[in-house]
Design an enzyme around this catalytic site. Structure first.
Site: not given
Ligand code: C5P
Length: 234
Positions: A34, A61, A63, A66-67, A70, A121, A212
């Site tokens: 990722k 990832d 995320k 937007d409109i 876009t 989260t 991690r």
């Protein structure tokens, strides 16, 4: 699917050589890699191509939020990277999610899974109230998961604590990508809503995002092997 195919290792770094080296070392021990805002902002599509040379599936990832026009264009721009998974924010609304869905469909047989982030989260009930959203985070996660499904997407990102409620609301075929994974032997760090890899799968997660505990370990290969062993016993 092999148990380890469920694991996407989060390469949260701006160090391109380290990301490439980690990806190559982890082939066979995780199912994919990722890359998120930190890596994508530093290295862009060229960096993604370098990491993808490891041969593992890629989760972008992104995320996006937007409109609709876009987001549609941004997803189309990402398709040449052949991601296995790409994502948007469900709070962008159904029109935005449908625009994203129509973009991934242009990839035909190579269509990536399109999933949506429900509630970050890191947001508590109080944080949501601060931006005018009253009520419990879990209720909002379930409502946004239902909207995501209605908009034609494949699944959502949710915390381990929400797996059961989202599964119940959206059924068995809806894909759940779950971060906040901490093996019993690792430290929680800033993640609060956590569970072990084995428990996340038992609860019904399809995919686990693990950063991690693997990338921050003294020996990332050994850490990934321990997680693989844990999953094999589920
Ligand atoms: O290092 P750690 O295992 O906590 O990494 C989790 C990864 O999952 C990070 O890349 C983080 O950005 C991502 N993530 C998350 N919570 C979300 C969505 C993504 O922790 N709701």
């Amino acid at each position: 699917m092999k148990p380890t195919d469920r694991i996407f290792v989060a390469l949260d770094t701006t160090d391109l050589d380290r990301a490439v080296s980690l990806a190559n070392q982890l082939v066979g021990l995780v199912g994919g890699v990722k890359m998120g805002k930190e890596f994508l902002t530093a290295h862009g599509p060229e960096g993604v191509r370098r990491v993808a040379e490891c041969g593992m599936p890629i989760f972008l990832d992104t995320k996006f939020h937007d409109i609709p026009n876009t987001v549609n264009s941004a997803i189309r721009a990402a398709l040449p990277l052949n991601p296995f998974v790409i994502n948007v924010h469900a709070s962008g609304g159904s029109q935005m999610m449908r625009a994203a869905q129509s973009a991934v469909e242009e990839a035909g047989d190579k269509r990536p899974l399109l999933i949506a982030v429900t509630v970050l989260t890191s947001m508590s009930d109080e944080d949501l109230a601060e931006i005018g959203m009253q009520g419990l985070a879990e209720d909002r996660v379930v409502a946004l998961a239902k909207l995501t499904q209605k908009s034609g997407l494949d699944g959502v990102v949710c915390s381990p604590l929400e797996i059961t409620a989202v599964r119940k609301a959206c059924g068995q075929d809806f894909k759940l990508m779950v971060p906040g994974i901490r093996p019993a032997w690792s430290v929680a760090g800033d993640q609060k809503r956590i569970t072990t890899p084995a428990d996340a799968v038992k609860l019904g997660a399809d995919y686990l995002v693990i950063g991690r505990p693997i990338t921050g370990a003294d020996d990332p290969v050994k850490a990934a092997q321990m997680i693989a062993d844990e999953l094999a016993s589920v």
